[in-house]
Design a protein around this motif. Structure first.
Motif, PDB file in Angstrom:
ATOM      1  N   TYR A 335       0.798  -1.217   0.000  1.00  0.00           N
ATOM      2  CA  TYR A 335       0.000   0.000   0.000  1.00  0.00           C
ATOM      3  C   TYR A 335       0.834   1.271   0.000  1.00  0.00           C
ATOM      4  O   TYR A 335       0.349   2.331  -0.398  1.00  0.00           O
ATOM      5  CB  TYR A 335      -0.932   0.003   1.212  1.00  0.00           C
ATOM      6  CG  TYR A 335      -1.929  -1.125   1.222  1.00  0.00           C
ATOM      7  CD1 TYR A 335      -2.692  -1.418   0.095  1.00  0.00           C
ATOM      8  CD2 TYR A 335      -2.104  -1.900   2.359  1.00  0.00           C
ATOM      9  CE1 TYR A 335      -3.609  -2.460   0.104  1.00  0.00           C
ATOM     10  CE2 TYR A 335      -3.027  -2.941   2.381  1.00  0.00           C
ATOM     11  CZ  TYR A 335      -3.773  -3.217   1.250  1.00  0.00           C
ATOM     12  OH  TYR A 335      -4.681  -4.248   1.262  1.00  0.00           O
ATOM     13  N   SER A 336       2.058   1.177   0.451  1.00  0.00           N
ATOM     14  CA  SER A 336       2.878   2.395   0.582  1.00  0.00           C
ATOM     15  C   SER A 336       3.144   3.070  -0.760  1.00  0.00           C
ATOM     16  O   SER A 336       3.409   4.276  -0.807  1.00  0.00           O
ATOM     17  CB  SER A 336       4.205   2.070   1.279  1.00  0.00           C
ATOM     18  OG  SER A 336       4.948   1.136   0.507  1.00  0.00           O
ATOM     19  N   ILE A 337       3.081   2.305  -1.860  1.00  0.00           N
ATOM     20  CA  ILE A 337       3.386   2.910  -3.164  1.00  0.00           C
ATOM     21  C   ILE A 337       2.130   3.429  -3.871  1.00  0.00           C
ATOM     22  O   ILE A 337       2.227   4.053  -4.920  1.00  0.00           O
ATOM     23  CB  ILE A 337       4.131   1.928  -4.095  1.00  0.00           C
ATOM     24  CG1 ILE A 337       3.198   0.773  -4.527  1.00  0.00           C
ATOM     25  CG2 ILE A 337       5.387   1.385  -3.425  1.00  0.00           C
ATOM     26  CD1 ILE A 337       3.788  -0.066  -5.648  1.00  0.00           C
ATOM     27  N   VAL A 338       0.947   3.163  -3.300  1.00  0.00           N
ATOM     28  CA  VAL A 338      -0.281   3.599  -3.955  1.00  0.00           C
ATOM     29  C   VAL A 338      -0.338   5.111  -4.153  1.00  0.00           C
ATOM     30  O   VAL A 338      -0.682   5.580  -5.253  1.00  0.00           O
ATOM     31  CB  VAL A 338      -1.524   3.091  -3.197  1.00  0.00           C
ATOM     32  CG1 VAL A 338      -2.802   3.745  -3.744  1.00  0.00           C
ATOM     33  CG2 VAL A 338      -1.631   1.577  -3.308  1.00  0.00           C
ATOM     34  N   PRO A 339      -0.023   5.944  -3.133  1.00  0.00           N
ATOM     35  CA  PRO A 339      -0.041   7.390  -3.385  1.00  0.00           C
ATOM     36  C   PRO A 339       0.853   7.806  -4.546  1.00  0.00           C
ATOM     37  O   PRO A 339       0.459   8.637  -5.379  1.00  0.00           O
ATOM     38  CB  PRO A 339       0.445   7.986  -2.055  1.00  0.00           C
ATOM     39  CG  PRO A 339       0.027   6.979  -1.035  1.00  0.00           C
ATOM     40  CD  PRO A 339       0.231   5.659  -1.703  1.00  0.00           C
TER      41      PRO A 339
END
Length: 441
Positions: A335-339
């Motif tokens: 999830y950390s790369i979603v932004p």
């Protein structure tokens, strides 16, 4: 650049600022509104998409006043609709009154996507048309950024914060309406639709002050000749116009099947799916607005240099990469790369479809059908925007987010194929030359 043309273009493009602000300002209020009125998923989706349904209606009928009454009166009327819609939605006492108010604002948005780009394309010189018509898109993303910032600033002002978020749009709406009073009418409308040759020539002289009266008269004759119907032609839905009709439909279709409006409308909710808190998600949404603005500058700087087709190529590859990576991130819980994926997606949109769509549609139709063609592209854009916004909350509930982003990614693969096989280049040509290029003159 003629400073008059720049001022007129900026003024008419301010409709785009109101468009962007009104479209996205709801993202900061949507969860509060759902809780305040106890809305179920169905009615909540309708309330959130109500402005878009107004936009669909506005885009469907907006070509008529643009042609019948002129570009200038239509642009002024848009400001009135925005003003009434903003004040009414802020004061709404129940969800049904709110929906009506949002529909009125949406009418203004729909008509603006016809009248503003069309007006700018008809007054702009060929070598600056992409930049000037693209200012409509710049103002859209500037309005989006201001809406995100406004929502973040007003989020802590109490239980009526959502009313302030929506009502503050009344201020720029009034400013825009007043500025429209200084606009001249489009010379192409005066010459080809209203048969007011003297007034059309007078405006052409303001646009090209260095040109001789003889040269202006020749230009006026060329505009009138290009607008004259060919033998056997006349109606819009004819085989003669099949190429621009298909181009306008598909560019608008792919614009929305990228997922852009769904992501803009529900940005805070998407970020919350990655584990961010509500406040952090709202601040991440401000980052979307900033990214959109920066890369819109890049797109507008390149559109008259590289051309419309090249920017669509760049945007398509950016879409595929960012959406594909976001899908993978949700499936694998990275999830950390979603932004970062969302920001890359916004950048790809700003350089590609965002910079090109309203310019391209305003260029590819002959004068006699330009308002109808702009209405077709706008209607297609907004009907799919409305449908996606209505069903997006249900899509995220029914399917894992990874599948939703994968669907949008596959649609962009189809867009890439379309750009490669069908899209012509229009940069640097007069509107009459483009008409001949497409076999319409």
């Amino acid at each position: 650049m003629n400073p008059r043309i720049f001022f007129w273009s900026v003024t008419s493009a301010l409709a785009g600022f109101l468009f962007g602000f009104d479209t996205v300002v709801i993202s900061g209020a949507e969860q509060t509104i759902q809780a305040l009125w106890g809305l179920g998923a169905g009615l909540h989706g309708i309330a959130m998409a109500s402005a878009l349904y107004g936009t669909v209606i506005g885009s469907l009928v907006g070509g008529w006043p643009t042609d019948r009454f002129g570009r200038k009166p239509t642009l002024l009327f848009i400001g009135v609709l925005y003003l009434v819609g903003a004040i009414w939605s802020a004061l709404a006492g129940d969800v049904y009154s709110f929906i009506i108010a949002r529909v009125l604002g949406g009418l203004g948005i729909g008509i603006s996507t016809i009248a503003a780009p069309l007006y700018i394309s008809e007054i702009a010189p060929p070598d600056k048309r992409g930049l000037l018509a693209g200012m409509f898109q710049f103002n859209i993303v500037f309005g989006i950024l201001v809406a995100f910032l406004s929502n973040a600033l007003l989020a802590g002002t109490g239980e009526n914060a959502w009313r302030w978020m929506l009502g503050v749009a009344a201020v720029p709406s009034l400013i825009y309406a007043i500025c429209c009073l200084a606009l001249p009418e489009s010379p192409r409308w005066l010459l080809s639709r209203a048969n007011r040759r003297a007034e059309g020539i007078a405006v052409l002289q303001l646009i090209e002050p260095a040109a001789t009266p003889a040269a202006i008269a020749v230009k006026a004759d060329e505009i009138i000749a290009a607008a004259a119907p060919r033998p056997g032609a006349g109606a819009f839905w004819t085989r003669e116009l099949r190429v621009p009709i298909l181009l306008a439909f598909l560019i608008a279709f792919f614009n929305q099947l990228s997922g852009i409006n769904a992501i803009l409308y529900f940005a805070p909710r998407i970020f919350e799916l990655t584990g961010l808190g509500g406040k952090a998600a709202l601040l991440q949404s401000v980052g979307i607005g900033i990214t959109n603005l920066i890369f819109t500058f890049v797109g507008l700087g390149l559109i008259d240099r590289l051309g419309r087709r090249t920017l669509l190529y760049i945007g398509s590859f950016g879409y595929i990469f960012s959406l594909g990576l976001a899908s993978w991130a949700f499936f694998t819980e990275h999830y950390s790369i979603v932004p970062a994926c969302i920001f890359a997606f916004i950048a790809a949109h700003a350089i590609g479809q965002g910079a090109v769509i309203w310019v391209f549609i305003s260029e590819i139709f002959p004068s006699r059908h330009r308002a109808e063609g702009q209405a077709l592209g706008s209607f297609t854009h907004w009907i799919f925007a409305a449908l996606l916004t209505t069903f997006f909350p249900g899509m995220v509930s029914a399917f894992a987010p990874g599948y939703v982003f994968l669907f949008f990614c596959l649609m962009m693969v189809l867009q890439l194929i379309w750009v490669r096989t069908m899209v012509p280049e229009t940069k640097g040509r007069t509107l009459e030359e483009i008409q001949r290029q497409l076999g319409l003159a």
